[in-house]
Design an enzyme around this catalytic site. Sequence first.
Site, PDB file in Angstrom:
ATOM      1  N   GLU A 151      25.688  11.085  72.975  1.00 56.38           N
ATOM      2  CA  GLU A 151      27.067  10.468  73.627  1.00 56.38           C
ATOM      3  C   GLU A 151      28.491  11.389  73.120  1.00 56.38           C
ATOM      4  O   GLU A 151      29.160  11.094  74.179  1.00 56.38           O
ATOM      5  CB  GLU A 151      26.951   9.064  72.774  1.00 56.38           C
ATOM      6  CG  GLU A 151      25.643   8.137  72.869  1.00 56.38           C
ATOM      7  CD  GLU A 151      25.394   7.016  71.945  1.00 56.38           C
ATOM      8  OE1 GLU A 151      24.991   7.802  70.732  1.00 56.38           O
ATOM      9  OE2 GLU A 151      25.069   6.323  72.329  1.00 56.38           O
ATOM     10  N   ASN A 170      34.450   8.085  66.932  1.00 52.48           N
ATOM     11  CA  ASN A 170      33.695   7.049  67.076  1.00 52.48           C
ATOM     12  C   ASN A 170      34.024   6.042  65.733  1.00 52.48           C
ATOM     13  O   ASN A 170      33.662   6.306  64.909  1.00 52.48           O
ATOM     14  CB  ASN A 170      32.277   7.134  67.280  1.00 52.48           C
ATOM     15  CG  ASN A 170      31.417   6.026  67.314  1.00 52.48           C
ATOM     16  OD1 ASN A 170      31.636   4.955  67.120  1.00 52.48           O
ATOM     17  ND2 ASN A 170      30.125   6.095  67.637  1.00 52.48           N
ATOM     18  N   ARG A 198      34.983   6.682  71.507  1.00 54.64           N
ATOM     19  CA  ARG A 198      34.106   5.683  72.020  1.00 54.64           C
ATOM     20  C   ARG A 198      34.578   4.196  72.061  1.00 54.64           C
ATOM     21  O   ARG A 198      35.120   3.857  70.744  1.00 54.64           O
ATOM     22  CB  ARG A 198      32.929   5.802  71.143  1.00 54.64           C
ATOM     23  CG  ARG A 198      31.752   5.061  71.642  1.00 54.64           C
ATOM     24  CD  ARG A 198      30.341   5.192  70.954  1.00 54.64           C
ATOM     25  NE  ARG A 198      29.492   4.355  71.408  1.00 54.64           N
ATOM     26  CZ  ARG A 198      28.243   4.465  70.877  1.00 54.64           C
ATOM     27  NH1 ARG A 198      27.784   5.386  69.940  1.00 54.64           N
ATOM     28  NH2 ARG A 198      27.287   3.729  71.417  1.00 54.64           N
ATOM     29  N   HIS A 242      25.463   0.566  75.260  1.00 53.04           N
ATOM     30  CA  HIS A 242      24.692   2.035  75.059  1.00 53.04           C
ATOM     31  C   HIS A 242      24.870   2.747  76.400  1.00 53.04           C
ATOM     32  O   HIS A 242      24.097   3.728  76.829  1.00 53.04           O
ATOM     33  CB  HIS A 242      23.343   1.919  74.800  1.00 53.04           C
ATOM     34  CG  HIS A 242      22.752   1.569  73.352  1.00 53.04           C
ATOM     35  ND1 HIS A 242      22.039   0.613  73.141  1.00 53.04           N
ATOM     36  CD2 HIS A 242      23.305   2.018  72.212  1.00 53.04           C
ATOM     37  CE1 HIS A 242      21.842   0.438  71.804  1.00 53.04           C
ATOM     38  NE2 HIS A 242      22.637   1.109  71.110  1.00 53.04           N
ATOM     39  N   ARG A 269      19.918  -6.401  63.703  1.00 54.13           N
ATOM     40  CA  ARG A 269      20.319  -7.261  64.704  1.00 54.13           C
ATOM     41  C   ARG A 269      18.892  -8.034  65.128  1.00 54.13           C
ATOM     42  O   ARG A 269      17.725  -7.483  65.585  1.00 54.13           O
ATOM     43  CB  ARG A 269      21.096  -6.889  65.673  1.00 54.13           C
ATOM     44  CG  ARG A 269      22.516  -6.455  65.343  1.00 54.13           C
ATOM     45  CD  ARG A 269      23.229  -5.784  66.264  1.00 54.13           C
ATOM     46  NE  ARG A 269      23.317  -4.384  66.120  1.00 54.13           N
ATOM     47  CZ  ARG A 269      23.628  -3.443  66.935  1.00 54.13           C
ATOM     48  NH1 ARG A 269      23.996  -3.875  68.038  1.00 54.13           N
ATOM     49  NH2 ARG A 269      23.727  -2.164  66.730  1.00 54.13           N
TER      50      ARG A 269
END
Length: 397
Positions: free
Chosen positions: A379, A10, A93, A181, A241
């Site tokens: 994940e 990732n 990813r 996500h 964010r």
Amino acid sequence: MTQPVTLTLNAGSSSLKFSLYDISGEPVQMAVGLVENIGRQPRLKANLGEALPRAERDLAASEAADHKSALATVLALLREHFPAARASVVGHRVVHGGPRYSEPMTVTEPVMDELKRLSPFAPIHQPHNIAGIEAAQAAFPDALQVACFDTAFHRHHPKENDMFALPREYYDKGIRRYGFHGLSYEFVSGELKRIAPQLHAGRVVVAHLGNGASMCGILGGRSVASTMGFTALDGLPMGTRCGQVDPGVIFYMVQQEGRTIDEVRDIFYNKSGLLGLSGISNDMRVLESADVPAAHEAINYFVFRIRRELGGLAAALGGLDALVFCGGIGENSRKIRRRICDGLDWIGLDLDHDRNDDNARVISTEFSRARIMVIPTNEEIVIARAAKRLLQQSAAA
Ligand code: ADP
């Protein structure tokens, strides 16, 4: 004797997260870690299995000057500790799969071209994901490279959730509501199918609340609507964010304040959210223990937006059978879960405060019409499973 493994990667702007899975059966994690501060003052953190010590050390700048050298450093460490491991597949990813990819893909030349073409859609993430794939291609020239997309889980959501009400040509150009996500939602939805199949078949809202945060409405295992849109900036406020803002704010900052687009982007991505509102930190643990009004206000806004989106997603699903929390905040913060759920009996949620305080898996009372659950997300294993599956398919072809 060799051991079949997959490496999952990732790659972020200045970090490379990795994990190593034994894939002789259902993937089992052997090692996990990351190189952070790539190109600056890099540091390696790794957990190399229960029997082995945790490795954590500063790296020389040359050991992680870029993703390629960071990967070489990681591989040297893994080879030293797992000499029998042979990776014939590497899983990545990748943030953006565009309109086309609704499944993990083996990275061929045309797929790589498409990933590069999609870079402007995710300029902060995609180029680094691509750098990770290129580094792995150089390190494992014979291995299969598999790309797993954060957008893929949402690709079959209804068209009205795929569109913005802009002139039609923009939809055709790919300006769509993608949602992100997806690897986390796929994992949580899969776990729900395993442990509570009747809920999986129903109307579920998953709240992935970490440093990045979003929510997804899932009907019978398929994404119907989510809070993130064209980029991973929309929807809920996050660590740094902003989440949803009126686009008019951008015009104001540019036209009235004379800011450049790069400055506005930096504000929206890096200086807003919990950090921007609190002026203290992007870290929920810090805010929970900071007894100052700005920290309370940041948390109030976070909770308010989650509750508001929950109502919207439940409406999109036609009701609610389960609310599932995951991500660093969703899995760990009893206070935030409590503040989100309290007073939502009208939507069928009745939180059991003791179970919530115990961080139990089911945290609703037996009288709750809809179940409230905590499912720690994973994940990496979604990537490892996909890598194994595509390796098997390519061997069978
Ligand atoms: P990322 O999106 O980077 O993967 P995580 O899912 O690890 O992020 O979530 C990080 C967030 O989870 C941080 O805001 C952190 O403060 C929060 N968090 C982790 N543990 C706790 C805890 N025990 N209580 C409250 N917040 C927590």
